[in-house]
Design a protein around this motif. Structure first.
Motif, mmCIF file in Angstrom:
data_model
loop_
_atom_site.group_PDB
_atom_site.id
_atom_site.type_symbol
_atom_site.label_atom_id
_atom_site.label_comp_id
_atom_site.label_asym_id
_atom_site.label_seq_id
_atom_site.Cartn_x
_atom_site.Cartn_y
_atom_site.Cartn_z
ATOM 1 N N TYR A 24 0.831 -1.198 0.000
ATOM 2 C CA TYR A 24 0.000 0.000 0.000
ATOM 3 C C TYR A 24 0.866 1.249 0.000
ATOM 4 N N CYS A 25 0.295 2.334 -0.533
ATOM 5 C CA CYS A 25 0.955 3.632 -0.422
ATOM 6 C C CYS A 25 -0.083 4.736 -0.540
ATOM 7 N N ILE A 26 0.350 5.925 -0.208
ATOM 8 C CA ILE A 26 -0.459 7.136 -0.341
ATOM 9 C C ILE A 26 0.248 8.058 -1.324
ATOM 10 N N THR A 27 -0.531 8.652 -2.228
ATOM 11 C CA THR A 27 0.005 9.678 -3.115
ATOM 12 C C THR A 27 -0.754 10.977 -2.867
ATOM 13 N N ARG A 28 -0.124 12.063 -3.251
ATOM 14 C CA ARG A 28 -0.727 13.377 -3.000
ATOM 15 C C ARG A 28 -1.500 13.927 -4.192
ATOM 16 N N THR A 29 -1.196 13.453 -5.401
ATOM 17 C CA THR A 29 -1.862 13.975 -6.593
ATOM 18 C C THR A 29 -2.326 12.835 -7.497
ATOM 19 N N VAL A 30 -3.301 13.138 -8.339
ATOM 20 C CA VAL A 30 -3.776 12.168 -9.320
ATOM 21 C C VAL A 30 -2.650 11.834 -10.294
ATOM 22 N N GLU A 31 -1.876 12.827 -10.676
ATOM 23 C CA GLU A 31 -0.779 12.594 -11.616
ATOM 24 C C GLU A 31 0.240 11.608 -11.039
ATOM 25 N N GLN A 32 0.583 11.770 -9.769
ATOM 26 C CA GLN A 32 1.518 10.852 -9.109
ATOM 27 C C GLN A 32 0.923 9.441 -9.084
ATOM 28 N N ALA A 33 -0.364 9.333 -8.748
ATOM 29 C CA ALA A 33 -1.027 8.028 -8.703
ATOM 30 C C ALA A 33 -1.051 7.390 -10.091
ATOM 31 N N ILE A 38 2.328 5.951 -11.003
ATOM 32 C CA ILE A 38 2.571 4.696 -10.282
ATOM 33 C C ILE A 38 1.800 3.552 -10.927
ATOM 34 N N VAL A 39 0.524 3.787 -11.243
ATOM 35 C CA VAL A 39 -0.292 2.732 -11.843
ATOM 36 C C VAL A 39 0.284 2.313 -13.198
ATOM 37 N N LEU A 40 0.717 3.275 -13.993
ATOM 38 C CA LEU A 40 1.320 2.927 -15.288
ATOM 39 C C LEU A 40 2.599 2.115 -15.103
ATOM 40 N N GLU A 41 3.420 2.482 -14.126
ATOM 41 C CA GLU A 41 4.647 1.708 -13.869
ATOM 42 C C GLU A 41 4.323 0.306 -13.371
ATOM 43 N N LEU A 42 3.293 0.188 -12.525
ATOM 44 C CA LEU A 42 2.882 -1.143 -12.066
ATOM 45 C C LEU A 42 2.445 -1.999 -13.247
ATOM 46 N N GLN A 102 3.392 -1.667 -16.387
ATOM 47 C CA GLN A 102 4.592 -1.999 -17.143
ATOM 48 C C GLN A 102 5.423 -3.061 -16.427
ATOM 49 N N GLY A 103 5.292 -3.138 -15.101
ATOM 50 C CA GLY A 103 6.017 -4.119 -14.306
ATOM 51 C C GLY A 103 5.335 -5.478 -14.247
ATOM 52 N N GLY A 104 4.217 -5.648 -14.959
ATOM 53 C CA GLY A 104 3.563 -6.944 -15.035
ATOM 54 C C GLY A 104 2.349 -7.132 -14.145
ATOM 55 N N PHE A 105 1.966 -6.127 -13.381
ATOM 56 C CA PHE A 105 0.760 -6.243 -12.557
ATOM 57 C C PHE A 105 -0.460 -5.983 -13.438
ATOM 58 N N THR A 106 -1.557 -6.687 -13.160
ATOM 59 C CA THR A 106 -2.786 -6.519 -13.936
ATOM 60 C C THR A 106 -3.723 -5.543 -13.248
ATOM 61 N N SER A 153 -5.845 12.718 -0.123
ATOM 62 C CA SER A 153 -4.793 11.886 -0.704
ATOM 63 C C SER A 153 -5.405 10.681 -1.416
ATOM 64 N N ILE A 154 -4.573 9.932 -2.108
ATOM 65 C CA ILE A 154 -5.009 8.778 -2.890
ATOM 66 C C ILE A 154 -4.331 7.531 -2.352
ATOM 67 N N LEU A 155 -5.110 6.500 -2.087
ATOM 68 C CA LEU A 155 -4.592 5.220 -1.627
ATOM 69 C C LEU A 155 -4.449 4.301 -2.831
ATOM 70 N N ILE A 156 -3.282 3.698 -2.959
ATOM 71 C CA ILE A 156 -3.044 2.688 -3.997
ATOM 72 C C ILE A 156 -2.604 1.415 -3.297
ATOM 73 N N SER A 157 -3.163 0.285 -3.726
ATOM 74 C CA SER A 157 -2.694 -0.999 -3.218
ATOM 75 C C SER A 157 -2.484 -1.925 -4.405
ATOM 76 N N VAL A 158 -1.547 -2.848 -4.237
ATOM 77 C CA VAL A 158 -1.281 -3.827 -5.287
ATOM 78 C C VAL A 158 -1.136 -5.206 -4.648
ATOM 79 N N HIS A 159 -1.866 -6.162 -5.210
ATOM 80 C CA HIS A 159 -1.822 -7.560 -4.770
ATOM 81 C C HIS A 159 -0.538 -8.183 -5.299
ATOM 82 N N THR A 160 0.146 -8.919 -4.435
ATOM 83 C CA THR A 160 1.380 -9.598 -4.837
ATOM 84 C C THR A 160 1.311 -11.067 -4.443
#
Length: 172
Positions: free
Chosen positions: A6-15, A18-22, A24-28, A135-142
């Motif tokens: 999990y993480c917190i971001t401050r802007t939509v652009e930052q979020a 991160i989502v685009l990099e995830l 590109q890193g193979g997360f769906t 803020s924006i919460l992002i989580s990624v299942h691993t």
């Protein structure tokens, strides 16, 4: 061991970055969740809501969210109105958690959904407060330690705040 990062971001652009990099890193899109306050004005964006009274929330299909490619790529993105809390945009597994019984009361809303997803209560309270503040919460299942490391690296590279890992709750 299955876990989420999990993480917190401050802007939509930052979020979105991160989502685009995830991605590109193979997360769906099924691996990634995002939760952010819906700051859109009705004159700026068109959206429609359908009542979902049993859960005590308003959900619906959303047209023209105005989000860029990063967050727009996520599965199940939609708007929620949580009674006593306000409007939010959610996507991924957190959308299902918020659409369920955890939203039945204002006190159970975000906090209840986060704890239900396996986030320890003390961290869920911190995330709940930060999302309510804008803020924006992002989580990624691993599925593995290497995936957790990759997600944390992406969060760090993008200057995310409050990076944490938690065991996932099992789904009945």
């Amino acid at each position: 061991m299955k876990a989420s990062v999990y993480c917190i971001t401050r802007t939509v652009e930052q979020a979105e970055h991160i989502v685009l990099e995830l991605k590109q890193g193979g997360f769906t899109s099924d691996d990634i969740s995002a939760l952010l306050p819906d700051r859109r004005g009705s004159r700026d964006f068109a959206h429609e809501h359908h009542t979902k009274a049993p859960e005590g929330a308003t959900t619906g299909g959303v047209v023209g969210l105005g989000l860029g490619a990063g967050l727009g790529w996520l599965a199940g993105i939609g708007a929620l109105a949580i009674p006593g809390i306000g409007p939010f945009i959610a996507a991924g597994p957190i959308m299902a958690a918020l659409g369920g019984a955890a939203v039945g009361t204002a006190t159970g809303g975000i906090l209840g959904a986060l704890v239900g997803m396996g986030i320890p209560e003390f961290e869920a309270k911190r995330y709940d407060a930060k999302v309510r503040e804008g803020s924006i919460l992002i989580s990624v299942h691993t599925e593995s330690g290497s995936q957790r490391d990759a997600a944390r690296d992406i969060f760090r590279r993008n200057n995310a705040d409050d990076i944490a890992t938690g065991a996932e709750a099992s789904v009945p």
